[in-house]
Design a protein around this motif. Structure first.
Motif, mmCIF file in Angstrom:
data_model
loop_
_atom_site.group_PDB
_atom_site.id
_atom_site.type_symbol
_atom_site.label_atom_id
_atom_site.label_comp_id
_atom_site.label_asym_id
_atom_site.label_seq_id
_atom_site.Cartn_x
_atom_site.Cartn_y
_atom_site.Cartn_z
ATOM 1 N N HIS A 118 3.592 -4.687 12.043
ATOM 2 C CA HIS A 118 2.132 -4.492 12.074
ATOM 3 C C HIS A 118 1.474 -5.320 10.964
ATOM 4 O O HIS A 118 0.405 -5.900 11.151
ATOM 5 C CB HIS A 118 1.818 -3.003 11.906
ATOM 6 C CG HIS A 118 0.344 -2.690 11.829
ATOM 7 N ND1 HIS A 118 -0.506 -2.864 12.889
ATOM 8 C CD2 HIS A 118 -0.423 -2.227 10.811
ATOM 9 C CE1 HIS A 118 -1.731 -2.515 12.526
ATOM 10 N NE2 HIS A 118 -1.716 -2.133 11.275
ATOM 11 N N HIS A 173 -9.723 -2.003 12.438
ATOM 12 C CA HIS A 173 -9.126 -3.341 12.348
ATOM 13 C C HIS A 173 -10.114 -4.435 12.783
ATOM 14 O O HIS A 173 -9.757 -5.609 12.809
ATOM 15 C CB HIS A 173 -7.867 -3.431 13.213
ATOM 16 C CG HIS A 173 -6.689 -2.678 12.652
ATOM 17 N ND1 HIS A 173 -6.461 -1.365 12.932
ATOM 18 C CD2 HIS A 173 -5.688 -3.064 11.806
ATOM 19 C CE1 HIS A 173 -5.364 -0.971 12.293
ATOM 20 N NE2 HIS A 173 -4.875 -1.976 11.608
ATOM 21 N N HIS A 196 -9.655 -0.573 5.467
ATOM 22 C CA HIS A 196 -8.291 -0.780 5.971
ATOM 23 C C HIS A 196 -7.796 -2.205 5.735
ATOM 24 O O HIS A 196 -6.586 -2.426 5.609
ATOM 25 C CB HIS A 196 -8.192 -0.420 7.459
ATOM 26 C CG HIS A 196 -6.769 -0.401 7.955
ATOM 27 N ND1 HIS A 196 -5.846 0.537 7.544
ATOM 28 C CD2 HIS A 196 -6.106 -1.237 8.787
ATOM 29 C CE1 HIS A 196 -4.681 0.282 8.121
ATOM 30 N NE2 HIS A 196 -4.808 -0.786 8.881
ATOM 31 N N HIS A 200 -3.906 -4.548 4.499
ATOM 32 C CA HIS A 200 -3.252 -5.718 5.112
ATOM 33 C C HIS A 200 -3.155 -6.890 4.148
ATOM 34 O O HIS A 200 -2.805 -8.002 4.544
ATOM 35 C CB HIS A 200 -3.977 -6.124 6.398
ATOM 36 C CG HIS A 200 -3.628 -5.236 7.556
ATOM 37 N ND1 HIS A 200 -2.687 -5.581 8.507
ATOM 38 C CD2 HIS A 200 -4.065 -3.996 7.894
ATOM 39 C CE1 HIS A 200 -2.579 -4.596 9.393
ATOM 40 N NE2 HIS A 200 -3.407 -3.618 9.042
ATOM 41 N N PHE A 213 -5.774 6.114 8.746
ATOM 42 C CA PHE A 213 -6.193 5.406 9.953
ATOM 43 C C PHE A 213 -7.509 5.971 10.471
ATOM 44 O O PHE A 213 -8.187 5.366 11.280
ATOM 45 C CB PHE A 213 -5.152 5.575 11.069
ATOM 46 C CG PHE A 213 -3.996 4.623 10.966
ATOM 47 C CD1 PHE A 213 -4.202 3.257 11.007
ATOM 48 C CD2 PHE A 213 -2.705 5.099 10.820
ATOM 49 C CE1 PHE A 213 -3.142 2.374 10.917
ATOM 50 C CE2 PHE A 213 -1.644 4.227 10.728
ATOM 51 C CZ PHE A 213 -1.861 2.866 10.776
HETATM 52 ZN ZN LIG Z 1 -3.430 -1.789 10.084
#
Ligand SMILES: [Zn+2]
Ligand SMILES: [Zn+2]
Length: 277
Positions: A118, A173, A196, A200, A213
């Motif tokens: 991911h 996202h 979020h 990443h 999330f």
């Molecule tokens: Zn993610």
């Protein structure tokens, strides 16, 4: 195809189109690799996941909740909670469990091998939100079923949670721009894309933050909240040190990533970022 499957697929397609349209109209960051190289693999893994879960464990989580309700199994039934109370507690419990599971997927080396796929996406957009290894989906589903049975979470709470999580995991996202006051206000109740995106970042301690999330509260509560990436949202690098070759964006490579070490950083590849020093 059953009505329920059609409804789910239809809702997912509408949400996806809406978020993808928003990204196109008001992009937040310039994509470094772009859509043409990434979307076939990311959307391909989404289809693999949907097919696998649908075939192996049809109606999975809701089925477990219906069973628990029918048999009177689980903590909430033994405590004879009112449905409204069981609904709220069930929703919160599912969200906390998903959060804790996400932390575990970062800290436990063999789980990190599944989850790092991911994180290996070289850009961050709505398709990143559906890019999970099928084995991670299956493990996640088993954990969710165990929690539903142990707590006796009502079916309506499970359905609501699944619907909300499907929408929020695409939303957070999304590579779309929104005014900073709106991001700030939304961040009080839901994980936003800017929140979020920090997760990443290629920088290890940033990867190991903002695990939520859906609800942002667990990261505040457990001290894993990070407001912004150090390099800023435009300057930050997306991804992990491994699997940065463009060929790694192909569907077949996504599926085999957990079972391969990347040549450049082989010594590190078996360890989650949190234990690398
Ligand atoms: Zn993610
Ligand atoms: Zn993660």
């Amino acid at each position: 195809m059953s009505f329920e499957v059609m409804l789910r697929l239809g809702a997912a397609a509408v949400l996806f189109a809406a978020f993808a349209g928003w990204e196109l109209a008001a992009p937040r960051r310039r994509l470094s690799v772009g859509r043409a190289r990434r979307w076939p693999g990311n959307l391909g893994i989404w289809i693999v996941d949907a097919a696998l879960v649908r075939i192996l464990i049809p109606t999975a989580a809701v089925g477990a909740a219906l069973y628990a309700a029918g048999e009177g199994i689980g903590l909430f039934h033994w405590l004879q909670l009112r449905l409204s109370v069981a609904f709220v507690l069930g929703f919160l419990a599912l969200d906390l469990i998903i959060w804790a599971q996400h932390v575990a997927f970062h800290k436990i080396p063999w789980l990190w091998r599944l989850h790092r796929m991911h994180h290996a996406d070289l850009d961050f957009d709505v398709t990143t939100g559906v890019r999970f290894h099928p084995f991670e989906i299956l493990i996640s589903l088993l954990i969710k079923i165990a929690a539903i049975l142990a707590l006796g979470i009502p079916p309506v709470a499970v359905i609501a949670f699944e619907v909300v999580l499907n929408a929020t995991s695409m939303f957070n996202h999304t590579n779309a721009r929104m005014p900073s006051w709106l991001d700030w206000a939304l961040r009080l109740i839901v994980v936003t894309p800017d929140m979020h995106r920090v997760h990443h970042s290629i920088v290890r301690h940033e990867t190991d933050s903002n695990f939520g999330f859906n609800l942002p509260w667990w990261d505040w509560l457990f001290g894993t909240y990070r407001r912004e990436p150090e390099a800023g949202h435009d300057g930050m690098t997306i991804g992990i040190p491994q699997f940065r070759d463009l060929a790694e964006l192909r569907l077949d490579r996504l599926l085999t990533q957990p079972f391969r070490n990347d040549g450049n950083v082989e010594a590190e590849s078996t360890q989650p970022p949190s234990t690398r020093r």
